[in-house]
Design an enzyme around this catalytic site. Sequence first.
Site, PDB file in Angstrom:
ATOM      1  N   GLU A  27      13.391 -13.825  47.187  1.00 55.52           N
ATOM      2  CA  GLU A  27      14.405 -14.773  46.726  1.00 55.52           C
ATOM      3  C   GLU A  27      14.894 -14.462  45.319  1.00 55.52           C
ATOM      4  OE1 GLU A  27      15.803 -17.410  48.532  1.00 55.52           O
ATOM      5  OE2 GLU A  27      14.835 -16.242  50.107  1.00 55.52           O
TER       6      GLU A  27
ATOM      7  N   ASP B 261       9.031 -16.862  46.834  1.00 48.75           N
ATOM      8  CA  ASP B 261       8.912 -15.521  47.409  1.00 48.75           C
ATOM      9  C   ASP B 261       9.753 -14.546  46.588  1.00 48.75           C
ATOM     10  OD1 ASP B 261       8.299 -13.449  49.093  1.00 48.75           O
ATOM     11  OD2 ASP B 261       9.823 -13.971  50.583  1.00 48.75           O
TER      12      ASP B 261
ATOM     13  N   ASP C 266       9.903 -19.254  52.159  1.00 47.53           N
ATOM     14  CA  ASP C 266      10.477 -18.814  50.882  1.00 47.53           C
ATOM     15  C   ASP C 266       9.928 -19.596  49.692  1.00 47.53           C
ATOM     16  OD1 ASP C 266      12.157 -16.931  52.136  1.00 47.53           O
ATOM     17  OD2 ASP C 266      13.610 -18.509  52.626  1.00 47.53           O
TER      18      ASP C 266
END
Length: 619
Positions: free
Chosen positions: A337, A334, A369
């Site tokens: 991140e 993601d 994530d």
Amino acid sequence: MPAAESVRLGRKRAVPACPNPLFLKWLTELRDEAKEKGLKTQYTYQKAIGSLNKYPLPLQNAKEAKILQNFGDGICKILDEKLQRYLRENGPGAPTRSLPEGAPPPGRQDNNRLAPSRKKNAAGDQEGGGGRRKKRDYVPQKRSGGYAVLLTLYRQMQVPGSKGYMFKMELQAEAQLLCDKSFSVPDLGSKYTAWSSVSTLIRKNFVIKTHNPARYSLTEDGLALAERLESVEHDPKDVPRGDGGEATGEEWLDEEEEEEEQRAPGLVDLTASDDDEEEEKEEDGIQPACATQQRSDAGGTRLLGKVQNPQAASKKPNEGCLPPGSYEIILCVDFIETTGGSNHRKQELVKELQRNGVNFDVRKLNVGDFLWVAREKVAPVPGQLRAPPARELVLDYIIERKRMDDLCGSIIDGRFREQKFRMKRCGLRRPCYLVEECGSAASHLSLPETTLQQAIVNTQVVDGFFVKRVQDVKESAAYLTVMTRYLIRLYQDRALICRSRELEGDGGGGEEERGTPSCSLISFAEFNYGAIKNKCQTVREVFARQLMQVSGLSGDKAAAILEQYSTPHSLLTAYERCASDAQKEKLLSSVRYGKLKRNLGPALSRTIYQLYCTKGALS
């Protein structure tokens, strides 16, 4: 006797001449030429002629005609080419406001009307001489798309305990057995599939489309037509008849519908733009033709050059298959991140993954994530700038990464419970929490460390998530690297099949129980769209989120309530049926939730009753 009504005498008002006679003449020629060849573009040109006849101002060139209805890029380009040729032959000063000799006047019948087609009926008479032909009942041709959809929905309704509707994927799979044309792959030179006929069925009120994901069911008119088709299927002598009493196996449509629904193969709509085509594809489920795809035949459904058994296709309706060696495993990260917050720490994760040689891709993920996709290996096409888009299937592993400070903040503001609920509903079977404990930093947070540790344990034991504890970013990157290599080895010899979330629970569970990975995966586009946080929600989804705002009411408890009362209206109706307030307070106390099937309890039941039945503010 009353006096006879006076008759007003006088001459009819003269019809003004068309200010663009050259364009009118050329359009008439194009229409007549298309009619001689039997092309459906004759109706397109006829509509353009009608629009041009109504326009009272002269046009300097064909580009100005774009403001008129039914004038697209194709027609304007043809008229501009004819205008340039006319000016080259007759000189730049040639008149464009007068009609060349020999051309019919613009107001004549044969210049602005399309002569009705003359067809012989069963008695041998010709119809359509003076007026429009009589419309007949819509009866789909045998083994056409509309025929297959109507029969499939009808037969599904006859099954005892039927739910009364079908999802798109299962409807396509079952109807394919009754249709000669593919529901997913267009014919060569055409952009239409058998599924395109569903829009006609909806427009004619034979099929109704509801909910999201879409559910298709028969209306009363559709049920009556499907019964007629079913009777013909069993007794071929009983052929459905139109209004004129003629036996027919064709789809009787009027002229405008012939233009829209039965365009000749390879025919280009001159009035349509690229945006219109994209909207058509999204609404009708039309997929572009692909060099590796072939239309279905009577023996089975062809997908990506391989023939599948129709029974297998009906059991698992798939858009395609990725055979072993035709895809690669990619880690998706993601973009949150890698940006924002402590940028140094987030860039350290990316550098560690690059140092470990992990093949990863940074993109927007609407839930989680990290996850892994199987991306199709696509070779570049000679002569094209970009390679064709590769299909991506999401593996059943998704990771939510939490630092202790982030975990503390998400518990306080309620995000933690909502994130777990959304990860359970995302469609992936192996959710995981990656917790970075960060040494002694947890002792300086707003919540006691014991509370955070208890939340982690509850996530693993109660909610059923796999929890991996690490110390820092470097260990997180090491775990992601090991997981990526493990998944590459796990899926290296497996053929992957695309499934839809509409049919979740139809297969795949047995493979998980036997310890082998599921090879029936959802596409990344469907996964990411289904995980949008603020998308339009159903009443059931809003009701679930509303219930979860009550203290102590988890996702499992809300789901258990929704199984019995799917909307607030159904719950309030149940409260109204109760004889006393005490009975209302205990209505939900015996609802069982979770794997252990525990009771919801009288305290929560009383709280929910007070929330929905107390007038004014709660005390």
